[in-house]
Design an enzyme around this catalytic site. Structure first.
Site, PDB file in Angstrom:
ATOM      1  N   ASN A   7       0.876  -1.171   0.000  1.00 42.78           N
ATOM      2  CA  ASN A   7       0.000   0.000   0.000  1.00 42.78           C
ATOM      3  C   ASN A   7       0.918   1.226   0.000  1.00 42.78           C
ATOM      4  O   ASN A   7       1.433   1.625   1.046  1.00 42.78           O
ATOM      5  CB  ASN A   7      -0.904  -0.039   1.243  1.00 42.78           C
ATOM      6  CG  ASN A   7      -1.912   1.089   1.255  1.00 42.78           C
ATOM      7  OD1 ASN A   7      -1.927   1.935   0.349  1.00 42.78           O
ATOM      8  ND2 ASN A   7      -2.756   1.116   2.273  1.00 42.78           N
ATOM      9  N   ARG A  89      -2.535  -2.169  -3.447  1.00 39.77           N
ATOM     10  CA  ARG A  89      -3.761  -1.408  -3.232  1.00 39.77           C
ATOM     11  C   ARG A  89      -3.689  -0.157  -4.104  1.00 39.77           C
ATOM     12  O   ARG A  89      -2.715   0.599  -4.043  1.00 39.77           O
ATOM     13  CB  ARG A  89      -3.848  -1.017  -1.762  1.00 39.77           C
ATOM     14  CG  ARG A  89      -5.091  -0.281  -1.468  1.00 39.77           C
ATOM     15  CD  ARG A  89      -5.167   0.095  -0.024  1.00 39.77           C
ATOM     16  NE  ARG A  89      -6.520   0.562   0.240  1.00 39.77           N
ATOM     17  CZ  ARG A  89      -6.988   0.785   1.439  1.00 39.77           C
ATOM     18  NH1 ARG A  89      -6.234   0.569   2.478  1.00 39.77           N
ATOM     19  NH2 ARG A  89      -8.211   1.219   1.601  1.00 39.77           N
ATOM     20  N   HIS A 178     -13.356   2.452   0.063  1.00 32.09           N
ATOM     21  CA  HIS A 178     -13.353   1.339   1.030  1.00 32.09           C
ATOM     22  C   HIS A 178     -13.886   0.069   0.364  1.00 32.09           C
ATOM     23  O   HIS A 178     -14.410  -0.822   1.046  1.00 32.09           O
ATOM     24  CB  HIS A 178     -14.252   1.630   2.252  1.00 32.09           C
ATOM     25  CG  HIS A 178     -13.801   2.768   3.118  1.00 32.09           C
ATOM     26  ND1 HIS A 178     -14.693   3.635   3.694  1.00 32.09           N
ATOM     27  CD2 HIS A 178     -12.578   3.150   3.525  1.00 32.09           C
ATOM     28  CE1 HIS A 178     -14.034   4.530   4.423  1.00 32.09           C
ATOM     29  NE2 HIS A 178     -12.744   4.252   4.332  1.00 32.09           N
ATOM     30  N   HIS A 204     -19.074   0.603   7.293  1.00 28.37           N
ATOM     31  CA  HIS A 204     -17.626   0.678   7.562  1.00 28.37           C
ATOM     32  C   HIS A 204     -17.413   2.000   8.305  1.00 28.37           C
ATOM     33  O   HIS A 204     -17.427   3.073   7.699  1.00 28.37           O
ATOM     34  CB  HIS A 204     -16.845   0.633   6.240  1.00 28.37           C
ATOM     35  CG  HIS A 204     -15.362   0.817   6.408  1.00 28.37           C
ATOM     36  ND1 HIS A 204     -14.456  -0.185   6.153  1.00 28.37           N
ATOM     37  CD2 HIS A 204     -14.632   1.890   6.801  1.00 28.37           C
ATOM     38  CE1 HIS A 204     -13.233   0.262   6.404  1.00 28.37           C
ATOM     39  NE2 HIS A 204     -13.319   1.528   6.786  1.00 28.37           N
ATOM     40  N   LEU A 205     -17.260   1.908   9.624  1.00 24.68           N
ATOM     41  CA  LEU A 205     -17.192   3.122  10.450  1.00 24.68           C
ATOM     42  C   LEU A 205     -15.829   3.179  11.143  1.00 24.68           C
ATOM     43  O   LEU A 205     -15.556   2.406  12.069  1.00 24.68           O
ATOM     44  CB  LEU A 205     -18.315   3.113  11.499  1.00 24.68           C
ATOM     45  CG  LEU A 205     -19.736   2.831  10.977  1.00 24.68           C
ATOM     46  CD1 LEU A 205     -20.740   2.791  12.119  1.00 24.68           C
ATOM     47  CD2 LEU A 205     -20.152   3.856   9.930  1.00 24.68           C
ATOM     48  N   ARG A 237     -13.716  14.665   8.152  1.00 27.58           N
ATOM     49  CA  ARG A 237     -14.412  15.080   6.921  1.00 27.58           C
ATOM     50  C   ARG A 237     -15.870  15.418   7.235  1.00 27.58           C
ATOM     51  O   ARG A 237     -16.510  14.741   8.045  1.00 27.58           O
ATOM     52  CB  ARG A 237     -14.397  13.953   5.880  1.00 27.58           C
ATOM     53  CG  ARG A 237     -13.020  13.591   5.377  1.00 27.58           C
ATOM     54  CD  ARG A 237     -13.136  12.621   4.195  1.00 27.58           C
ATOM     55  NE  ARG A 237     -11.844  12.056   3.860  1.00 27.58           N
ATOM     56  CZ  ARG A 237     -11.564  10.761   3.945  1.00 27.58           C
ATOM     57  NH1 ARG A 237     -12.489   9.888   4.322  1.00 27.58           N
ATOM     58  NH2 ARG A 237     -10.361  10.332   3.629  1.00 27.58           N
ATOM     59  N   ASP A 279     -10.879  11.380  17.257  1.00 29.39           N
ATOM     60  CA  ASP A 279     -10.868   9.994  17.719  1.00 29.39           C
ATOM     61  C   ASP A 279     -12.123   9.721  18.553  1.00 29.39           C
ATOM     62  O   ASP A 279     -12.361  10.399  19.548  1.00 29.39           O
ATOM     63  CB  ASP A 279      -9.605   9.734  18.549  1.00 29.39           C
ATOM     64  CG  ASP A 279      -9.416   8.251  18.815  1.00 29.39           C
ATOM     65  OD1 ASP A 279     -10.339   7.633  19.382  1.00 29.39           O
ATOM     66  OD2 ASP A 279      -8.361   7.726  18.452  1.00 29.39           O
ATOM     67  N   GLY A 327     -12.764   0.420  12.735  1.00 29.55           N
ATOM     68  CA  GLY A 327     -12.427   0.785  14.118  1.00 29.55           C
ATOM     69  C   GLY A 327     -13.618   1.039  15.035  1.00 29.55           C
ATOM     70  O   GLY A 327     -13.737   0.436  16.099  1.00 29.55           O
ATOM     71  N   VAL A 328     -14.514   1.924  14.621  1.00 27.00           N
ATOM     72  CA  VAL A 328     -15.673   2.264  15.456  1.00 27.00           C
ATOM     73  C   VAL A 328     -16.713   1.141  15.387  1.00 27.00           C
ATOM     74  O   VAL A 328     -17.229   0.687  16.417  1.00 27.00           O
ATOM     75  CB  VAL A 328     -16.303   3.606  14.988  1.00 27.00           C
ATOM     76  CG1 VAL A 328     -17.509   3.951  15.830  1.00 27.00           C
ATOM     77  CG2 VAL A 328     -15.272   4.725  15.023  1.00 27.00           C
ATOM     78  N   GLU A 330     -16.399  -2.012  14.771  1.00 23.87           N
ATOM     79  CA  GLU A 330     -15.996  -3.265  15.419  1.00 23.87           C
ATOM     80  C   GLU A 330     -15.909  -3.134  16.937  1.00 23.87           C
ATOM     81  O   GLU A 330     -16.120  -4.101  17.658  1.00 23.87           O
ATOM     82  CB  GLU A 330     -14.619  -3.712  14.901  1.00 23.87           C
ATOM     83  CG  GLU A 330     -14.651  -4.177  13.455  1.00 23.87           C
ATOM     84  CD  GLU A 330     -13.258  -4.290  12.847  1.00 23.87           C
ATOM     85  OE1 GLU A 330     -12.279  -4.488  13.593  1.00 23.87           O
ATOM     86  OE2 GLU A 330     -13.151  -4.168  11.614  1.00 23.87           O
ATOM     87  N   ASN A 331     -15.567  -1.910  17.395  1.00 27.77           N
ATOM     88  CA  ASN A 331     -15.193  -1.767  18.809  1.00 27.77           C
ATOM     89  C   ASN A 331     -16.163  -1.000  19.698  1.00 27.77           C
ATOM     90  O   ASN A 331     -16.132  -1.184  20.914  1.00 27.77           O
ATOM     91  CB  ASN A 331     -13.835  -1.070  18.912  1.00 27.77           C
ATOM     92  CG  ASN A 331     -12.734  -1.937  18.343  1.00 27.77           C
ATOM     93  OD1 ASN A 331     -12.525  -3.052  18.799  1.00 27.77           O
ATOM     94  ND2 ASN A 331     -12.059  -1.446  17.319  1.00 27.77           N
ATOM     95  N   GLU A 380      -8.864  -6.005   4.900  1.00 30.71           N
ATOM     96  CA  GLU A 380      -8.617  -5.584   3.520  1.00 30.71           C
ATOM     97  C   GLU A 380      -7.399  -6.292   2.941  1.00 30.71           C
ATOM     98  O   GLU A 380      -7.371  -6.652   1.766  1.00 30.71           O
ATOM     99  CB  GLU A 380      -8.439  -4.069   3.464  1.00 30.71           C
ATOM    100  CG  GLU A 380      -9.733  -3.347   3.789  1.00 30.71           C
ATOM    101  CD  GLU A 380      -9.552  -1.866   4.061  1.00 30.71           C
ATOM    102  OE1 GLU A 380      -9.558  -1.110   3.105  1.00 30.71           O
ATOM    103  OE2 GLU A 380      -9.415  -1.483   5.238  1.00 30.71           O
TER     104      GLU A 380
HETATM  105  P1  AMP Z   1     -10.026   2.826  11.498  1.00 27.95           P
HETATM  106  O1  AMP Z   1      -9.997   4.035  10.605  1.00 27.95           O
HETATM  107  O2  AMP Z   1     -10.908   1.725  10.984  1.00 27.95           O
HETATM  108  O3  AMP Z   1      -8.658   2.356  11.913  1.00 27.95           O
HETATM  109  O4  AMP Z   1     -10.726   3.310  12.847  1.00 27.95           O
HETATM  110  C1  AMP Z   1     -10.105   4.242  13.666  1.00 27.95           C
HETATM  111  C2  AMP Z   1     -11.110   4.811  14.644  1.00 27.95           C
HETATM  112  O5  AMP Z   1     -11.708   3.763  15.409  1.00 27.95           O
HETATM  113  C3  AMP Z   1     -10.435   5.716  15.641  1.00 27.95           C
HETATM  114  O6  AMP Z   1     -10.654   7.059  15.276  1.00 27.95           O
HETATM  115  C4  AMP Z   1     -11.137   5.434  16.938  1.00 27.95           C
HETATM  116  O7  AMP Z   1     -11.910   6.565  17.216  1.00 27.95           O
HETATM  117  C5  AMP Z   1     -12.078   4.292  16.661  1.00 27.95           C
HETATM  118  N1  AMP Z   1     -12.014   3.276  17.728  1.00 27.95           N
HETATM  119  C6  AMP Z   1     -11.109   2.286  17.899  1.00 27.95           C
HETATM  120  N2  AMP Z   1     -11.373   1.583  19.034  1.00 27.95           N
HETATM  121  C7  AMP Z   1     -12.486   2.150  19.584  1.00 27.95           C
HETATM  122  C8  AMP Z   1     -13.254   1.896  20.763  1.00 27.95           C
HETATM  123  N3  AMP Z   1     -12.952   0.906  21.599  1.00 27.95           N
HETATM  124  N4  AMP Z   1     -14.317   2.682  21.007  1.00 27.95           N
HETATM  125  C9  AMP Z   1     -14.629   3.694  20.174  1.00 27.95           C
HETATM  126  N5  AMP Z   1     -13.950   3.978  19.053  1.00 27.95           N
HETATM  127  C10 AMP Z   1     -12.893   3.233  18.752  1.00 27.95           C
END
Ligand code: AMP
Length: 396
Positions: A7, A89, A178, A204-205, A237, A279, A327-328, A330-331, A380
Site C-alpha cells: 500500500n 492497493r 473502502h 464501515h465506520l 471530513r 478519535d 475501528g468504530v 468493530e469496537n 482488507e
Molecule cells: P479505522 O480508521 O478503521 O482504523 O478506525 C479508527 C477509529 O476507530 C479511531 O478514530 C477510533 O476513534 C475508533 N475506535 C477504535 N477503538 C475504539 C473503541 N474501543 N471505542 C470507540 N472507538 C474506537
C-alpha cells in the site's frame, strides 16, 4: 503461497507478507519518510525493529523491504523467489476497472488515466508498482482497486444530477471507496448467513466512514462519491453538505477552492463538532464527562448513519442483514446501540448483551430481530491477498 501486499502512499509504503489460504501474516511493516531520509519499521518473528535506511525513491523502499524479508536474522523467507505475487492497493480505478487485475502496460496506462480522479494517491500507487516491477521483474503483480466493488451500482445511484457533459467528458459520478473492505465483509456475511440472496447494508465506520447497500452480493449504492468527502460525517471530513456552503465560505473568507476543500476534509466532521478530537474514544470519554459538544458529535454521527441505513433499506426494498465493521463499527458497542435506536420499525433489534463485543465476528441482534446484525472485523489485506492469488493461479 506467499503474497506481498503493498500500500504505497506519497512518502510511505506499508507491506505485509501473507499466506492467502490461511490469512497468516509472517511479516509486516512500514517504510516512512521516503524522499526525505527513510525509516523502516518491521514486525516479524514476534519482534519489532526500526532501522534508518536511505530511501531517495520508492525503489529503495521496496529494496529495503525485500532485504529485510530475506535477512538471515530478521527475515522470514530465504529468497525473494518465495514471494509468489505482489498485490497492490490502488485508490482510484475510475470507470476503467470493475475488478482486480494482473498488471501489464495497458493496466498501468489506465491507472495513469485515473490520476485526475485520485491526484494524491494514484501517482503514489504507481510509484509502488513501478518500484516492484524494477526490483522483482518476473514476479506477477496485481492491482486491487478501492473503487472496484462499487462498479455494479446502477446509473440512478452513480449519476449526479448535473449537466451530462461533466459525466461524459470528465467522468464525474459517484464511485465510492473502502471497496476492498465492503467486498470482504460482504463475502463473509454471505458465508455466515449461508445464502447469497440477502439485502445487506454494510457500515464501515472508522476514521473514514462509508456505507454500502448490497443485493445478491453486488453493490447497489454507497455513501462516498467522486471523492471520499461525501456521505456520513467522519473523523475530520464533513460528509454530505449543501455545495453552496463552499461558495459562501470561499467568498466570505477569501479562501481558494483548495483551501476550502482542505477545511472540509481535514478540519470538519466529529473533530469540528466535538471541538476536541477526531478519535471516537476521546469523544466518547468527553460525552461521558458531560461535554455537550461531544454528545452532539456522537448523536450527529449516529443520526446520519441511521439515515443512510433507512435510505438503503428503501433502495434495496427491505433489509435482511446489517454489518458493522472498521475501528468504530468493530469496537464501539455504545455507538452501535446509538445508531440502532429507533430502527426497530425496520426489524432491527439489538441484544444489549450480545452487543457487548469487540473486534470479533458475532451476531449482536436479538433472537427475534427480523434483521440479523453482525460485527464482522474487516480484513482488507486478506481480500487483496485472495484476489491476487486467485488471478495469479488462474493465469498459470
Ligand atoms: P479505522 O480508521 O478503521 O482504523 O478506525 C479508527 C477509529 O476507530 C479511531 O478514530 C477510533 O476513534 C475508533 N475506535 C477504535 N477503538 C475504539 C473503541 N474501543 N471505542 C470507540 N472507538 C474506537
Amino acid at each position: 503461497m506467499n503474497v506481498l501486499i503493498i500500500n504505497a502512499g506519497s512518502s510511505s509504503l506499508k507491506y505485509q507478507l501473507m499466506n492467502p489460504d490461511t490469512g497468516v501474516v509472517s511479516a509486516k511493516g512500514l517504510c516512512e519518510r521516503i524522499y526525505i531520509d527513510g525509516r523502516l519499521t518491521h514486525n516479524a518473528n514476534g519482534k519489532k525493529i526500526v532501522k534508518d535506511i536511505p530511501m531517495p525513491t520508492h525503489s529503495e523502499a521496496i529494496q529495503a523491504v525485500l532485504s529485510i524479508l530475506v535477512d538471515p536474522v530478521e527475515g522470514v523467507i530465504k529468497s525473494t523467489d518465495e514471494i509468489d505475487a505482489v498485490g497492490h492497493r490502488v485508490l482510484h480505478g475510475g470507470m476503467e476497472f470493475f475488478d482486480s487485475c494482473i498488471i501489464n502496460d495497458e493496466v498501468i496506462a489506465a491507472i495513469e488515466k485515473c490520476i485526475p480522479l485520485g491526484p494524491l494517491h494514484n501517482p503514489a500507487n504507481l510509484m509502488g508498482i513501478r518500484a516492484c516491477q524494477a526490483v522483482m521483474p518476473s514476479t506477477p503483480q496485481v492491482a486491487v482497486f478501492d473503487t472496484a466493488f462499487h462498479m455494479t451500482m446502477p446509473p440512478v445511484a452513480y449519476r449526479y444530477a448535473i449537466p451530462t457533459e461533466y459525466y461524459k467528458n470528465d467522468s464525474i459520478r459517484r464511485y465510492g471507496f473502502h471497496g476492498t473492505s465492503h467486498k470482504y465483509v460482504t463475502k463473509r456475511a454471505i458465508e455466515l448467513m449461508g445464502r447469497k440472496d440477502i439485502k445487506l447494508v454494510n457500515c464501515h465506520l472508522g476514521n473514514g466512514s462509508s456505507l454500502s447497500a448490497v443485493k445478491d452480493g453486488k453493490c447497489q449504492d454507497t455513501s462516498m462519491g467522486l471523492t471520499p468527502l461525501a456521505g456520513v460525517p467522519m473523523g475530520t471530513r464533513s460528509g454530505d453538505l449543501d455545495a453552496a456552503v463552499v461558495q459562501f465560505v470561499m467568498n466570505k473568507y477569501g479562501m481558494s477552492a483548495d483551501e476550502c476543500l482542505n477545511m472540509l476534509n481535514k478540519k470538519s466532521g466529529v473533530l469540528a463538532l466535538s471541538g476536541i478530537s477526531s478519535d471516537f474514544r476521546d469523544i466518547e470519554e468527553g460525552a461521558e464527562a458531560g461535554n455537550a459538544d461531544c454528545t452532539l458529535a456522537l448523536d450527529k454521527f449516529a443520526y446520519e448513519v441511521r439515515k443512510y441505513i433507512g435510505s438503503y433499506a428503501a433502495a434495496l426494498g427491505g433489509l435482511d442483514c446489517l454489518v458493522f465493521t472498521a475501528g468504530v463499527g468493530e469496537n464501539s458497542a455504545s455507538m452501535r446501540a446509538r445508531i440502532c435506536q429507533n430502527l426497530e420499525y425496520l426489524g432491527v433489534k439489538l441484544d444489549p448483551e450480545k452487543n457487548n463485543v469487540r473486534g470479533k465476528e458475532a451476531i449482536i441482534s436479538a433472537d427475534d430481530s427480523k434483521v440479523t446484525v453482525w460485527v464482522i472485523p474487516t480484513n482488507e489485506e486478506l481480500m487483496i491477498a485472495q484476489d491476487t492469488a486467485e488471478l495469479v493461479n488462474a493465469a498459470k
